[in-house]
Scaffold this active site. Structure first.
Site, PDB file in Angstrom:
ATOM      1  N   ILE A   1      -6.129  34.364  41.713  1.00  0.00           N
ATOM      2  CA  ILE A   1      -4.905  35.174  41.904  1.00  0.00           C
ATOM      3  C   ILE A   1      -4.659  36.052  40.677  1.00  0.00           C
ATOM      4  CG2 ILE A   1      -2.410  35.123  42.347  1.00  0.00           C
ATOM      5  CD1 ILE A   1      -2.879  32.312  43.626  1.00  0.00           C
TER       6      ILE A   1
ATOM      7  N   ASP B   1      -7.263  33.077  28.885  1.00  0.00           N
ATOM      8  CA  ASP B   1      -7.871  32.134  29.824  1.00  0.00           C
ATOM      9  C   ASP B   1      -8.849  31.241  29.067  1.00  0.00           C
ATOM     10  OD1 ASP B   1      -9.397  31.022  32.157  1.00  0.00           O
ATOM     11  OD2 ASP B   1      -8.172  32.467  33.249  1.00  0.00           O
TER      12      ASP B   1
ATOM     13  N   ASP C   1      -6.902  27.951  24.981  1.00  0.00           N
ATOM     14  CA  ASP C   1      -6.043  27.054  25.758  1.00  0.00           C
ATOM     15  C   ASP C   1      -4.589  27.505  25.610  1.00  0.00           C
ATOM     16  OD1 ASP C   1      -4.605  24.983  26.836  1.00  0.00           O
ATOM     17  OD2 ASP C   1      -5.453  23.424  25.533  1.00  0.00           O
TER      18      ASP C   1
ATOM     19  N   SER D   1       4.643  26.530  43.113  1.00  0.00           N
ATOM     20  CA  SER D   1       3.929  26.152  44.335  1.00  0.00           C
ATOM     21  C   SER D   1       4.865  25.579  45.387  1.00  0.00           C
ATOM     22  CB  SER D   1       2.872  25.111  43.986  1.00  0.00           C
ATOM     23  OG  SER D   1       2.331  24.563  45.155  1.00  0.00           O
TER      24      SER D   1
ATOM     25  N   TYR E   1       0.750  17.176  40.335  1.00  0.00           N
ATOM     26  CA  TYR E   1       0.689  18.650  40.338  1.00  0.00           C
ATOM     27  C   TYR E   1       2.053  19.250  40.697  1.00  0.00           C
ATOM     28  CZ  TYR E   1      -0.498  23.355  42.074  1.00  0.00           C
ATOM     29  OH  TYR E   1      -0.533  24.714  42.311  1.00  0.00           O
TER      30      TYR E   1
ATOM     31  N   LYS F   1       4.759  21.516  38.411  1.00  0.00           N
ATOM     32  CA  LYS F   1       5.289  22.837  38.789  1.00  0.00           C
ATOM     33  C   LYS F   1       6.820  22.819  38.759  1.00  0.00           C
ATOM     34  CE  LYS F   1       1.506  25.194  39.439  1.00  0.00           C
ATOM     35  NZ  LYS F   1       1.175  26.281  38.521  1.00  0.00           N
TER      36      LYS F   1
ATOM     37  N   VAL G   1      -8.914  26.556  51.609  1.00  0.00           N
ATOM     38  CA  VAL G   1      -9.600  26.209  52.848  1.00  0.00           C
ATOM     39  C   VAL G   1     -10.232  27.454  53.492  1.00  0.00           C
ATOM     40  CG1 VAL G   1      -7.491  26.375  54.239  1.00  0.00           C
ATOM     41  CG2 VAL G   1      -9.292  24.849  54.949  1.00  0.00           C
TER      42      VAL G   1
ATOM     43  N   ARG H   1      -0.231  25.696  57.862  1.00  0.00           N
ATOM     44  CA  ARG H   1      -0.054  26.341  56.557  1.00  0.00           C
ATOM     45  C   ARG H   1       0.342  27.802  56.757  1.00  0.00           C
ATOM     46  NH1 ARG H   1      -0.137  21.802  55.293  1.00  0.00           N
ATOM     47  NH2 ARG H   1      -1.527  20.695  53.866  1.00  0.00           N
TER      48      ARG H   1
ATOM     49  N   ASP I   1      -1.468  15.289  50.143  1.00  0.00           N
ATOM     50  CA  ASP I   1      -1.422  16.464  51.043  1.00  0.00           C
ATOM     51  C   ASP I   1      -0.185  16.403  51.948  1.00  0.00           C
ATOM     52  OD1 ASP I   1      -3.494  18.025  50.321  1.00  0.00           O
ATOM     53  OD2 ASP I   1      -4.797  17.545  52.013  1.00  0.00           O
TER      54      ASP I   1
END
Ligand SMILES: NC(=O)c1ccc[n+]([C@@H]2O[C@H](COP(=O)([O-])OP(=O)(O)OC[C@H]3O[C@@H](n4cnc5c(N)ncnc54)[C@H](O)[C@@H]3O)[C@@H](O)[C@H]2O)c1
Length: 316
Positions: free
Chosen positions: A16, A35, A56, A120, A144, A148, A186, A210, A277
Site C-alpha cells: 500500500i 522502511d 527500523d 485496520s 495485531y 492497531k 487473498v 470481506r 480471523d
C-alpha cells in the site's frame, strides 16, 4: 511548523505504501521513504524519485532522522499479519505499535503538521453488527488488532500541534501485493492460483465475507485525510473506515476470478480456521464520504482485471 512540501512514507516500500508514494509524486510532493524491508521490497519503488532511509521506524534515533524537515507523515510500517502477531506477540508489538509511538514522538519534536495512521478493520473483531461503523465499541481479537487500537489511541492523545487521523482499511488488494507470504492478501494468492490453473484452498468454509478495496483508492483516501488533518478540519485522532461499502464472500471472489479467466472454479480444498480471523466484515463508509470527501471508485471487477494484468506483466 514545517511547510516543506516533503512527506515521509513509513513502510513506503510495501504494497500500500508504494501506491501512496506514487500518488504523492503525482501531486508534485517530495517523498522520503523509511522502511526496514521486513516485508517490503526496493523494487516496489523502482524508477520513482524518492529519498530512501533504510531502518527500523521503532528506533527513536531512526524515527528522528526520518522526520527531520518533513511536513506530513504516512505511517504504514507494520507486519500486517494476524497469525504472526498471535505467534510472536512481543515482536509484533514492536513492529506494529513501537513504530507508531516512535514516529509520533519524532513528528511532534520535528514540528510536522500531520500524521496519517494505517489502522485496520480488525479492530471491530467478530461483532455481528454489519456494516461496521466507527462508533462501534472496539473488540480486538488478536495482538495485531490490539496494536492497531493502541496506535489509534496514541494518535488521539498526541499534542494538538501535530494533527492526527487514523484510517481503518478493510481488505486492500491490487498490484504489488506480495503473494509469497502465507499471510498475503487473498486476492493476490487467488489470482495467481487462478492464472496457474491450480485449485483453490480456503481457510474456513469460503462463506466469510470481506469488503475489498483497491490500493489506488486507499492511497487517495490517505491524501485526502492528510489534507483535511493538516488544515485542522478533523477532530484530533479522528477515525475513518476505508472500504467500498459492499462485501463479497471468499467463494464468490474465487468464482469471479475464474470466470474472468474463462476457467472452471472446481472444488475447493478446505483448510482449518485461522486463529483470530473474523467471519464477516463490511464497512460503513459514510463518515469518510462526509468528512474527507472520499469514495472508492474502482469496482471489484475492474480492480481484479488490473491486478491480473499486473501479475501477467510481472511474469512476461
Ligand atoms: N493489506 C491490507 O489489506 C491491510 C488492511 C488493514 C491494514 N493494513 C495496514 O496497512 C499497512 C500497510 O500494509 P501492506 O499490506 O502494504 O503491508 P506490507 O507488508 O506490504 O507493508 C508494510 C511495510 O512496512 C515495512 N516495515 C515493517 N516493519 C517496519 C519497521 N519496524 N520499520 C520500518 N519499516 C517497517 C515493511 O518492510 C513493509 O514495506 C500496515 O500498517 C497494515 O497493518 C493493511
Amino acid at each position: 511548523m514545517s511547510n516543506s512540501g516533503l512527506d515521509l512514507v513509513a513502510g513506503g516500500s510495501g504494497f500500500i505504501g508504494s501506491h501512496i508514494v506514487e500518488s504523492l509524486l503525482a501531486e508534485g510532493r517530495r517523498v522520503r521513504v523509511l522502511d526496514n524491508l521486513a516485508t517490503g521490497h526496493r523494487s516496489n519503488l523502482q524508477g520513482l524519485p524518492v529519498e530512501f532511509v533504510e531502518g527500523d521506524a521503532a528506533d527513536p534515533a531512526v524515527a528522528e532522522e526520518a522526520c527531520a524537515g518533513v511536513e506530513r507523515i504516512f505511517q504504514l510500517a507494520a507486519r500486517p499479519s494476524v497469525p504472526w502477531s498471535v505467534e510472536f506477540p512481543a515482536e509484533a508489538e514492536h513492529a506494529n505499535h513501537g513504530t507508531t509511538l516512535a514516529l509520533l514522538d519524532a513528528a511532534s519534536q520535528a514540528g510536522c503538521r500531520a500524521l496519517v495512521f494505517s489502522s485496520s478493520s480488525a479492530i471491530y473483531g467478530d461483532d455481528p453488527v454489519q456494516p461496521k461503523v466507527e462508533s462501534l465499541p472496539a473488540a480486538p481479537q488478536s495482538p495485531y488488532a490490539e496494536h492497531k487500537l493502541a496506535g489509534e489511541r496514541a494518535l488521539a492523545a498526541a499534542p494538538e500541534s501535530l494533527r492526527t487521523v487514523s484510517l481503518r482499511y478493510f481488505n486492500v488488494y491490487g498490484p504489488r501485493q506480495d503473494p509469497s507470504s502465507p499471510y498475503s492478501g487473498v486476492i493476490s494468492l487467488f489470482a495467481r492460483w487462478a492464472k496457474a490453473g491450480e485449485g483453490v484452498r480456503f481457510h474456513g468454509d469460503g462463506g466469510q465475507t470481506r469488503d475489498f478495496v483497491y490500493a489506488a483508492d486507499v492511497a487517495r483516501a490517505n491524501l485526502l485525510a492528510a489534507k483535511a488533518a493538516a488544515a485542522g478540519r478533523l477532530a484530533q485522532g479522528a477515525v475513518f473506515n476505508v472500504g467500498t461499502g459492499s462485501s463479497v464472500s471468499i467463494t464468490e471472489l474465487w468464482q469471479g476470478l475464474c470466470a474472468s479467466l474463462g476457467r472452471d472454479s472446481g472444488e475447493p480444498t478446505l483448510l482449518g480456521d485461522r486463529p483470530g480471523d473474523v467471519r464477516h466484515s463490511s464497512a460503513d463508509v459514510s463518515a469518510a464520504a462526509r468528512e474527507l470527501g472520499f469514495e472508492a471508485t474502482v469496482p471489484l471487477a475492474e480492480g481484479l482485471g488490473l491486478t491480473l494484468d499486473a501479475i501477467a506483466n510481472e511474469n512476461a
